[in-house]
Motif scaffolding. Structure first.
Motif, PDB file in Angstrom:
ATOM      1  N   THR A   1       0.834  -1.210   0.000  1.00  0.00           N
ATOM      2  CA  THR A   1       0.000   0.000   0.000  1.00  0.00           C
ATOM      3  C   THR A   1       0.863   1.253   0.000  1.00  0.00           C
ATOM      4  OG1 THR A   1      -1.762  -1.150   1.212  1.00  0.00           O
ATOM      5  CG2 THR A   1      -1.801   1.255   1.250  1.00  0.00           C
ATOM      6  N   MET A   2       1.929   1.257   0.796  1.00  0.00           N
ATOM      7  CA  MET A   2       2.824   2.417   0.858  1.00  0.00           C
ATOM      8  C   MET A   2       3.517   2.635  -0.487  1.00  0.00           C
ATOM      9  SD  MET A   2       4.432   1.738   4.669  1.00  0.00           S
ATOM     10  CE  MET A   2       5.641   3.050   4.511  1.00  0.00           C
ATOM     11  N   LYS A   3       3.937   1.552  -1.129  1.00  0.00           N
ATOM     12  CA  LYS A   3       4.573   1.677  -2.446  1.00  0.00           C
ATOM     13  C   LYS A   3       3.581   2.217  -3.471  1.00  0.00           C
ATOM     14  CE  LYS A   3       7.943  -2.070  -1.862  1.00  0.00           C
ATOM     15  NZ  LYS A   3       8.372  -3.407  -2.369  1.00  0.00           N
ATOM     16  N   TRP A   4       2.336   1.752  -3.379  1.00  0.00           N
ATOM     17  CA  TRP A   4       1.296   2.215  -4.304  1.00  0.00           C
ATOM     18  C   TRP A   4       1.066   3.718  -4.125  1.00  0.00           C
ATOM     19  CZ3 TRP A   4      -3.507   4.493  -3.757  1.00  0.00           C
ATOM     20  CH2 TRP A   4      -4.319   4.504  -4.899  1.00  0.00           C
ATOM     21  N   GLU A   5       1.013   4.177  -2.876  1.00  0.00           N
ATOM     22  CA  GLU A   5       0.834   5.609  -2.608  1.00  0.00           C
ATOM     23  C   GLU A   5       1.977   6.420  -3.220  1.00  0.00           C
ATOM     24  OE1 GLU A   5      -1.326   6.507   1.508  1.00  0.00           O
ATOM     25  OE2 GLU A   5       0.378   5.150   1.766  1.00  0.00           O
ATOM     26  N   GLN A   6       3.201   5.934  -3.030  1.00  0.00           N
ATOM     27  CA  GLN A   6       4.363   6.664  -3.535  1.00  0.00           C
ATOM     28  C   GLN A   6       4.365   6.719  -5.059  1.00  0.00           C
ATOM     29  OE1 GLN A   6       7.622   4.556  -1.726  1.00  0.00           O
ATOM     30  NE2 GLN A   6       7.208   5.360   0.325  1.00  0.00           N
ATOM     31  N   SER A   7       4.055   5.591  -5.689  1.00  0.00           N
ATOM     32  CA  SER A   7       4.097   5.552  -7.159  1.00  0.00           C
ATOM     33  C   SER A   7       2.992   6.404  -7.787  1.00  0.00           C
ATOM     34  CB  SER A   7       3.990   4.102  -7.657  1.00  0.00           C
ATOM     35  OG  SER A   7       2.733   3.550  -7.333  1.00  0.00           O
ATOM     36  N   ASN A   8       1.861   6.556  -7.060  1.00  0.00           N
ATOM     37  CA  ASN A   8       0.760   7.370  -7.581  1.00  0.00           C
ATOM     38  C   ASN A   8       0.725   8.780  -6.984  1.00  0.00           C
ATOM     39  OD1 ASN A   8      -1.138   5.592  -9.364  1.00  0.00           O
ATOM     40  ND2 ASN A   8      -0.565   4.273  -7.656  1.00  0.00           N
ATOM     41  N   ARG A   9       1.695   9.080  -6.112  1.00  0.00           N
ATOM     42  CA  ARG A   9       1.862  10.407  -5.528  1.00  0.00           C
ATOM     43  C   ARG A   9       0.586  10.916  -4.841  1.00  0.00           C
ATOM     44  NH1 ARG A   9       5.437  13.503 -10.262  1.00  0.00           N
ATOM     45  NH2 ARG A   9       7.170  12.008 -10.232  1.00  0.00           N
ATOM     46  N   ILE A  10      -0.031  10.012  -4.090  1.00  0.00           N
ATOM     47  CA  ILE A  10      -1.190  10.419  -3.299  1.00  0.00           C
ATOM     48  C   ILE A  10      -1.044   9.856  -1.890  1.00  0.00           C
ATOM     49  CG2 ILE A  10      -2.674  10.420  -5.342  1.00  0.00           C
ATOM     50  CD1 ILE A  10      -4.037   7.938  -4.216  1.00  0.00           C
ATOM     51  N   GLU A  11      -1.813  10.405  -0.971  1.00  0.00           N
ATOM     52  CA  GLU A  11      -1.807   9.935   0.414  1.00  0.00           C
ATOM     53  C   GLU A  11      -3.215   9.508   0.795  1.00  0.00           C
ATOM     54  OE1 GLU A  11      -0.577  11.398   4.923  1.00  0.00           O
ATOM     55  OE2 GLU A  11      -0.119  12.654   3.177  1.00  0.00           O
ATOM     56  N   LEU A  12      -3.378   8.241   1.098  1.00  0.00           N
ATOM     57  CA  LEU A  12      -4.682   7.729   1.481  1.00  0.00           C
ATOM     58  C   LEU A  12      -5.064   8.228   2.877  1.00  0.00           C
ATOM     59  CD1 LEU A  12      -4.172   4.071   0.213  1.00  0.00           C
ATOM     60  CD2 LEU A  12      -5.702   5.771  -0.792  1.00  0.00           C
ATOM     61  N   ASN A  13      -6.352   8.247   3.136  1.00  0.00           N
ATOM     62  CA  ASN A  13      -6.872   8.735   4.415  1.00  0.00           C
ATOM     63  C   ASN A  13      -6.960   7.577   5.414  1.00  0.00           C
ATOM     64  OD1 ASN A  13      -8.109  10.245   6.418  1.00  0.00           O
ATOM     65  ND2 ASN A  13     -10.132  10.141   5.485  1.00  0.00           N
ATOM     66  N   GLY A  14      -5.786   7.174   5.916  1.00  0.00           N
ATOM     67  CA  GLY A  14      -5.720   6.019   6.817  1.00  0.00           C
ATOM     68  C   GLY A  14      -6.220   6.347   8.208  1.00  0.00           C
ATOM     69  N   GLN A  15      -7.508   6.182   8.443  1.00  0.00           N
ATOM     70  CA  GLN A  15      -8.101   6.526   9.733  1.00  0.00           C
ATOM     71  C   GLN A  15      -8.032   5.398  10.752  1.00  0.00           C
ATOM     72  OE1 GLN A  15     -12.130   7.858   9.001  1.00  0.00           O
ATOM     73  NE2 GLN A  15     -11.475   9.970   8.700  1.00  0.00           N
ATOM     74  N   LEU A  16      -7.939   4.163  10.272  1.00  0.00           N
ATOM     75  CA  LEU A  16      -8.036   3.015  11.173  1.00  0.00           C
ATOM     76  C   LEU A  16      -7.029   1.955  10.748  1.00  0.00           C
ATOM     77  CD1 LEU A  16      -9.612   1.562  13.474  1.00  0.00           C
ATOM     78  CD2 LEU A  16     -11.191   0.731  11.723  1.00  0.00           C
ATOM     79  N   GLU A  17      -6.406   1.311  11.725  1.00  0.00           N
ATOM     80  CA  GLU A  17      -5.425   0.262  11.463  1.00  0.00           C
ATOM     81  C   GLU A  17      -5.846  -1.009  12.188  1.00  0.00           C
ATOM     82  OE1 GLU A  17      -1.075  -0.447  13.209  1.00  0.00           O
ATOM     83  OE2 GLU A  17      -1.151   1.262  11.827  1.00  0.00           O
ATOM     84  N   LEU A  18      -5.912  -2.130  11.458  1.00  0.00           N
ATOM     85  CA  LEU A  18      -6.309  -3.405  12.028  1.00  0.00           C
ATOM     86  C   LEU A  18      -5.337  -4.487  11.577  1.00  0.00           C
ATOM     87  CD1 LEU A  18     -10.163  -3.210  11.327  1.00  0.00           C
ATOM     88  CD2 LEU A  18      -9.052  -2.912  13.538  1.00  0.00           C
ATOM     89  N   ASP A  19      -5.097  -5.475  12.455  1.00  0.00           N
ATOM     90  CA  ASP A  19      -4.182  -6.558  12.082  1.00  0.00           C
ATOM     91  C   ASP A  19      -4.920  -7.858  11.798  1.00  0.00           C
ATOM     92  OD1 ASP A  19      -4.929  -7.376  14.584  1.00  0.00           O
ATOM     93  OD2 ASP A  19      -2.893  -7.562  15.390  1.00  0.00           O
ATOM     94  N   SER A  20      -6.231  -7.776  11.594  1.00  0.00           N
ATOM     95  CA  SER A  20      -7.046  -8.958  11.323  1.00  0.00           C
ATOM     96  C   SER A  20      -7.775  -8.786   9.995  1.00  0.00           C
ATOM     97  CB  SER A  20      -8.062  -9.181  12.450  1.00  0.00           C
ATOM     98  OG  SER A  20      -9.085 -10.059  12.042  1.00  0.00           O
ATOM     99  N   LEU A  21      -7.599  -9.741   9.086  1.00  0.00           N
ATOM    100  CA  LEU A  21      -8.291  -9.683   7.795  1.00  0.00           C
ATOM    101  C   LEU A  21      -9.802  -9.707   7.979  1.00  0.00           C
ATOM    102  CD1 LEU A  21      -6.082 -12.163   5.726  1.00  0.00           C
ATOM    103  CD2 LEU A  21      -6.124  -9.682   5.537  1.00  0.00           C
ATOM    104  N   GLU A  22     -10.274 -10.559   8.891  1.00  0.00           N
ATOM    105  CA  GLU A  22     -11.712 -10.666   9.115  1.00  0.00           C
ATOM    106  C   GLU A  22     -12.272  -9.367   9.690  1.00  0.00           C
ATOM    107  OE1 GLU A  22     -13.698 -13.213   8.165  1.00  0.00           O
ATOM    108  OE2 GLU A  22     -11.883 -13.944   7.199  1.00  0.00           O
TER     109      GLU A  22
END
Length: 296
Positions: free
Chosen positions: A205-226
């Motif tokens: 995701t970080m590489k994708w942001e850098q290559s597209n020169r945008i910053e996603l609005n990461g409001q929440l972080e979770l370590d569970s796929l479900e």
């Protein structure tokens, strides 16, 4: 230097107490102390120091601890491999898997394999891909099943199992659901559910942001796929996730998915093992079974 002394080093780093080490090894405390002093005499350097009633490794002790883990693991492996020659159809196999293959691929494969080999002892550890690589390097597991980008990480040997396509997911009621093909700018200002920092998806995701020169609005972080899927289903959030993880929800109409716009990064599921580790007959059997289970 013998294996008992190295095992003491490993346990002292974990417990910081001679009493706990003695209990774990079935020894008396004076015996543990004797081995500690003997090891320092053998190497001619101070390895242990006492602070606030606990035993800590010195800088030299920590350097030795790094090798103690590997040597003790290799010794355990050697015993296991030799014993297998006298235990036809028996044995122990330790597998480490990252979250996607560990949750959505391995259960079916393990179920069919254990039916063929009912007397084996099989253990699966599910951790992020970088952690699984470290476990392989330290000889703590026999085989790793990883979902990640292509990598070269000697002495690990990796073989592709299948592609792990990454997709963008959102609720069927989300405003993006009416747009058949998206561009990166359309994802701006939408709450984005991030995976944990150590996950390969977060790194991608970080590489994708850098290559597209945008910053996603990461409001929440979770370590569970479900948990990520549930949050996306119930709210306005979006996320990047493996298609393998959402096939059922998409089929049931609970989630929508699209190709990640302008995404140049490919991810695959690999099976990998340490070339410095002697493969057991049981591991070879599991790898053969794995190869026969590759999705078409």
């Amino acid at each position: 230097m013998n294996l008992m002394k190295l095992r003491i080093v490993e346990l002292l780093e974990q417990h910081k107490k001679i009493t706990a080490v003695a209990d774990a090894l079935g020894l008396k405390q004076p015996t543990v102390t004797f081995h500690m002093k003997s090891l320092e005499q053998d190497l001619g350097v101070k390895l242990f120091e006492t602070r606030t009633g606990k035993i800590y490794l010195t800088e030299a002790g920590r350097a030795l601890y790094h090798y103690s883990i590997k040597i003790n693991s290799l010794a355990h492996e050697a015993q296991r491999v030799v014993k297998e020659f006298d235990q036809l159809g028996r044995g122990t196999l330790k597998i480490g898997a990252s979250y996607v293959p560990g949750t959505y691929i391995l259960p079916r494969i393990i179920s069919s394999f254990t039916k063929l080999h009912p007397r084996i002892n099989l253990t699966v550890v599910v951790k992020p891909a970088p952690v699984i690589k470290d476990l392989l390097l330290n000889h703590e597991i026999d085989l790793g099943i990883l979902s990640c980008e292509p990598f070269q990480f000697p002495p690990l040997f990796a073989e592709t199992f299948c592609e792990d396509e990454m997709v963008l997911i959102f609720s069927p009621q989300h405003r993006l659901a009416s747009i058949p093909q998206l561009n990166p700018e359309q994802l701006l200002n939408i709450p984005f559910i991030l995976h944990s920092p150590e996950s390969s998806t977060r790194q991608m995701t970080m590489k994708w942001e850098q290559s597209n020169r945008i910053e996603l609005n990461g409001q929440l972080e979770l370590d569970s796929l479900e948990a990520i899927k549930q949050v996306v289903m119930l709210g306005e959030g979006i996320s990047f996730i493996s298609r393998l993880a959402v096939n059922k929800e998409v089929e049931r109409g609970e989630l929508e998915c699209r190709q990640i716009p302008h995404n140049q990064y490919k991810r695959y599921v690999y099976y990998t093992y340490n070339l410095d580790r002697s493969p057991s007959t049981l591991m070879d059997s599991f790898v053969n079974h794995l190869q026969k289970s590759i999705p078409v």
